[in-house]
Design an enzyme around this catalytic site. Structure first.
Site, PDB file in Angstrom:
ATOM      1  N   ALA A  69       0.799  -0.984  -0.123  1.00 47.97           N
ATOM      2  CA  ALA A  69       0.047   0.083   0.029  1.00 47.97           C
ATOM      3  C   ALA A  69       0.885   1.309   0.029  1.00 47.97           C
ATOM      4  O   ALA A  69       2.128   1.074   0.442  1.00 47.97           O
ATOM      5  CB  ALA A  69      -1.023   0.114   1.231  1.00 47.97           C
ATOM      6  N   GLY A 113       0.427  -5.022   0.744  1.00 50.19           N
ATOM      7  CA  GLY A 113      -0.410  -5.086  -0.051  1.00 50.19           C
ATOM      8  C   GLY A 113      -0.373  -5.763  -1.400  1.00 50.19           C
ATOM      9  O   GLY A 113      -1.174  -6.206  -2.018  1.00 50.19           O
ATOM     10  N   GLU A 116      -0.428  -9.314  -0.708  1.00 45.52           N
ATOM     11  CA  GLU A 116      -2.037  -9.768  -0.477  1.00 45.52           C
ATOM     12  C   GLU A 116      -2.398  -9.478  -1.799  1.00 45.52           C
ATOM     13  O   GLU A 116      -3.705 -10.417  -2.119  1.00 45.52           O
ATOM     14  CB  GLU A 116      -2.624  -8.479   0.503  1.00 45.52           C
ATOM     15  CG  GLU A 116      -1.881  -8.981   1.892  1.00 45.52           C
ATOM     16  CD  GLU A 116      -2.024  -7.833   2.535  1.00 45.52           C
ATOM     17  OE1 GLU A 116      -1.789  -6.511   2.309  1.00 45.52           O
ATOM     18  OE2 GLU A 116      -2.621  -7.797   3.750  1.00 45.52           O
ATOM     19  N   GLU A 136       4.398  -5.045   7.205  1.00 44.02           N
ATOM     20  CA  GLU A 136       3.973  -4.073   7.850  1.00 44.02           C
ATOM     21  C   GLU A 136       4.272  -3.804   9.387  1.00 44.02           C
ATOM     22  O   GLU A 136       4.058  -2.704   9.789  1.00 44.02           O
ATOM     23  CB  GLU A 136       2.224  -4.413   7.844  1.00 44.02           C
ATOM     24  CG  GLU A 136       1.766  -4.389   6.487  1.00 44.02           C
ATOM     25  CD  GLU A 136       1.607  -5.606   5.613  1.00 44.02           C
ATOM     26  OE1 GLU A 136       2.512  -6.496   5.766  1.00 44.02           O
ATOM     27  OE2 GLU A 136       0.905  -5.720   4.408  1.00 44.02           O
TER      28      GLU A 136
HETATM   29  N1  CAA Z   1       4.639   3.081  -0.686  1.00 40.98           N
HETATM   30  C1  CAA Z   1       5.231   4.466  -1.078  1.00 40.98           C
HETATM   31  N2  CAA Z   1       6.161   4.330  -1.760  1.00 40.98           N
HETATM   32  C2  CAA Z   1       6.963   3.540  -1.988  1.00 40.98           C
HETATM   33  C3  CAA Z   1       6.557   2.381  -1.190  1.00 40.98           C
HETATM   34  C4  CAA Z   1       5.363   2.112  -0.702  1.00 40.98           C
HETATM   35  N3  CAA Z   1       4.914   0.961  -0.111  1.00 40.98           N
HETATM   36  N4  CAA Z   1       7.611   1.205  -1.611  1.00 40.98           N
HETATM   37  C5  CAA Z   1       8.323   1.854  -2.200  1.00 40.98           C
HETATM   38  N5  CAA Z   1       8.305   3.375  -2.423  1.00 40.98           N
HETATM   39  C6  CAA Z   1       8.900   4.334  -3.042  1.00 40.98           C
HETATM   40  C7  CAA Z   1      10.111   4.814  -2.088  1.00 40.98           C
HETATM   41  O1  CAA Z   1       9.707   5.755  -1.193  1.00 40.98           O
HETATM   42  C8  CAA Z   1      10.794   5.425  -3.351  1.00 40.98           C
HETATM   43  O2  CAA Z   1      10.299   6.477  -3.548  1.00 40.98           O
HETATM   44  P1  CAA Z   1      11.331   8.036  -3.929  1.00 40.98           P
HETATM   45  O3  CAA Z   1      12.229   7.445  -5.237  1.00 40.98           O
HETATM   46  O4  CAA Z   1      10.536   8.943  -4.185  1.00 40.98           O
HETATM   47  O5  CAA Z   1      12.548   7.885  -2.573  1.00 40.98           O
HETATM   48  C9  CAA Z   1      10.672   4.444  -4.543  1.00 40.98           C
HETATM   49  O6  CAA Z   1       9.411   3.782  -4.220  1.00 40.98           O
HETATM   50  C10 CAA Z   1      11.777   3.495  -4.523  1.00 40.98           C
HETATM   51  O7  CAA Z   1      11.773   2.794  -3.431  1.00 40.98           O
HETATM   52  P2  CAA Z   1      13.526   2.447  -2.522  1.00 40.98           P
HETATM   53  O8  CAA Z   1      14.389   3.803  -2.994  1.00 40.98           O
HETATM   54  O9  CAA Z   1      12.899   2.189  -1.276  1.00 40.98           O
HETATM   55  O10 CAA Z   1      13.794   1.133  -3.479  1.00 40.98           O
HETATM   56  P3  CAA Z   1      14.738   0.136  -2.849  1.00 40.98           P
HETATM   57  O11 CAA Z   1      15.040  -0.726  -4.140  1.00 40.98           O
HETATM   58  O12 CAA Z   1      15.767   0.991  -1.922  1.00 40.98           O
HETATM   59  O13 CAA Z   1      13.876  -0.602  -1.921  1.00 40.98           O
HETATM   60  C11 CAA Z   1      11.827  -1.927  -1.175  1.00 40.98           C
HETATM   61  C12 CAA Z   1      12.791  -1.500  -2.185  1.00 40.98           C
HETATM   62  C13 CAA Z   1      12.821  -2.732  -0.185  1.00 40.98           C
HETATM   63  C14 CAA Z   1      10.621  -2.490  -1.613  1.00 40.98           C
HETATM   64  C15 CAA Z   1      11.582  -0.596  -0.327  1.00 40.98           C
HETATM   65  O14 CAA Z   1      10.869   0.409  -1.267  1.00 40.98           O
HETATM   66  C16 CAA Z   1      10.437  -0.953   0.780  1.00 40.98           C
HETATM   67  O15 CAA Z   1      10.673  -1.498   1.984  1.00 40.98           O
HETATM   68  N6  CAA Z   1       9.109  -0.581   0.422  1.00 40.98           N
HETATM   69  C17 CAA Z   1       8.166  -0.458   1.470  1.00 40.98           C
HETATM   70  C18 CAA Z   1       7.615  -1.890   1.508  1.00 40.98           C
HETATM   71  C19 CAA Z   1       6.471  -1.893   2.619  1.00 40.98           C
HETATM   72  O16 CAA Z   1       6.652  -1.692   3.717  1.00 40.98           O
HETATM   73  N7  CAA Z   1       5.190  -2.289   1.963  1.00 40.98           N
HETATM   74  C20 CAA Z   1       4.135  -2.412   3.067  1.00 40.98           C
HETATM   75  C21 CAA Z   1       3.251  -1.249   3.084  1.00 40.98           C
HETATM   76  S1  CAA Z   1       1.900  -1.302   4.083  1.00 40.98           S
HETATM   77  C22 CAA Z   1       0.707  -2.103   3.441  1.00 40.98           C
HETATM   78  O17 CAA Z   1       0.860  -2.875   2.520  1.00 40.98           O
HETATM   79  C23 CAA Z   1      -0.702  -2.340   4.275  1.00 40.98           C
HETATM   80  C24 CAA Z   1      -1.652  -3.389   3.697  1.00 40.98           C
HETATM   81  O18 CAA Z   1      -1.494  -4.588   4.179  1.00 40.98           O
HETATM   82  C25 CAA Z   1      -2.583  -2.861   2.548  1.00 40.98           C
END
Ligand code: CAA
Length: 262
Positions: A69, A113, A116, A136
């Site tokens: 998400a 998400g 999921e 999460e």
């Molecule tokens: N939401 C918003 N933006 C996101 C994102 C997310 N879930 N995942 C990645 N991005 C964005 C980053 O903020 C970044 O943006 P900028 O270039 O503007 O800084 C861009 O995508 C690239 O990401 P990274 O620079 O972090 O890329 P990376 O290769 O170093 O890492 C990753 C990749 C490990 C996937 C890392 O981005 C990450 O950990 N993302 C979050 C994953 C996460 O926590 N997901 C769960 C979300 S909560 C949820 O999903 C609730 C639910 O059950 C519905």
């Protein structure tokens, strides 16, 4: 003009074709927001109602199926906004209403998400680059789009607890061993493999495909006796279809069946 957060096209050259939807927020690693989920839901519903579509494939980019998400879009949400707006339930699970088969073709990250969403599909074909997880917990929340329910059903309690409580990712090989994905293929073959599966399904009799999906899903909603009884009724019902006559006659005549999806 609304931004296109998904790309849609029809693939295959048979009488029924595969709807291919590509999640398209590459800069955000396909982070899922309400707009994207609205667009995805609308595309799925339109294909579900379209007789020329026999199967659907959902995919992302090479780097990410979806990284979860959109954290930026929900970071400042209050409880009351999440609750009254029915966050997730309102529009994220349209997939569950789709009666035609939906295949997830996953490369790169399928997190939160994203994992999921893949699990809401009927089966997952993974590239060898795929990484699955429910991170999460690291954000101070828990999965909210079915992860705590669908993951244990797919991989069992121990691995689901491990993933949900530590937030670690698992690679494609571990996901296949655990039963989350149906097969792992080289990344450059992912789309071809998923579309080939789609084409095979498109060529099967439509009513049997739909009933098969309904029956397998029933296994997750009922006890064995009820599930088997449900399956038996569906099985009997298929003897009323032209496709059952064609399928069996074709086998006996040693020719390829040509189904009419009726
Ligand atoms: N939401 C918003 N933006 C996101 C994102 C997310 N879930 N995942 C990645 N991005 C964005 C980053 O903020 C970044 O943006 P900028 O270039 O503007 O800084 C861009 O995508 C690239 O990401 P990274 O620079 O972090 O890329 P990376 O290769 O170093 O890492 C990753 C990749 C490990 C996937 C890392 O981005 C990450 O950990 N993302 C979050 C994953 C996460 O926590 N997901 C769960 C979300 S909560 C949820 O999903 C609730 C639910 O059950 C519905």
């Amino acid at each position: 003009m609304t931004e296109a957060l998904i790309l849609t096209e029809l693939r295959g050259d048979g009488a029924r074709r595969t709807g291919l939807v590509t999640l398209n927020r590459p800069k955000q690693l396909n982070a899922l927001n309400d707009e994207l989920m609205d667009q995805l839901g609308a595309a799925l519903l339109a294909w579900d109602a379209d007789d020329s579509v026999g199967c659907i494939v959902v995919t992302g980019s090479e780097k990410a199926f979806a990284a979860g998400a959109d954290i930026a879009a929900m970071a400042s949400k209050s409880f009351i906004e999440a609750y009254q707006g029915d966050f997730i339930t309102r529009n994220w699970e349209t997939m569950r209403r789709i009666r035609k088969p939906v295949i997830a073709a996953v490369a790169g990250f399928a997190l939160g998400g994203g994992c999921e969403l893949a699990m809401m599909c009927d089966f997952i074909i993974a590239a060898d680059t795929a990484r699955f997880g429910q991170p999460e917990i690291k954000l101070g929340i828990i999965p909210g789009a079915g992860g705590t329910q669908r993951l244990p059903r797919a991989v069992g309690k121990s691995k689901a607890m491990d993933l949900v409580l530590t937030g670690r990712m698992m690679d494609a090989a571990e996901a296949e061993r655990a039963g989350l994905v149906s097969r792992v293929v080289p990344a450059d073959k992912l789309l071809a493999e998923a579309l080939a599966a789609g084409e095979l399904i498109c060529a099967m009799g439509g009513p049997s495909v739909m009933m098969a999906k309904e029956c397998v899903n029933r296994a997750f909603e009922s006890g064995l006796t009820d599930g088997v009884s449900y399956e038996r009724r569906m099985f009997h019902a298929l003897f009323a279809t032209a496709d059952q006559k064609e399928g069996m006659e074709a086998f006996l005549a040693k020719r390829k069946a040509v189904f009419k999806h009726a």
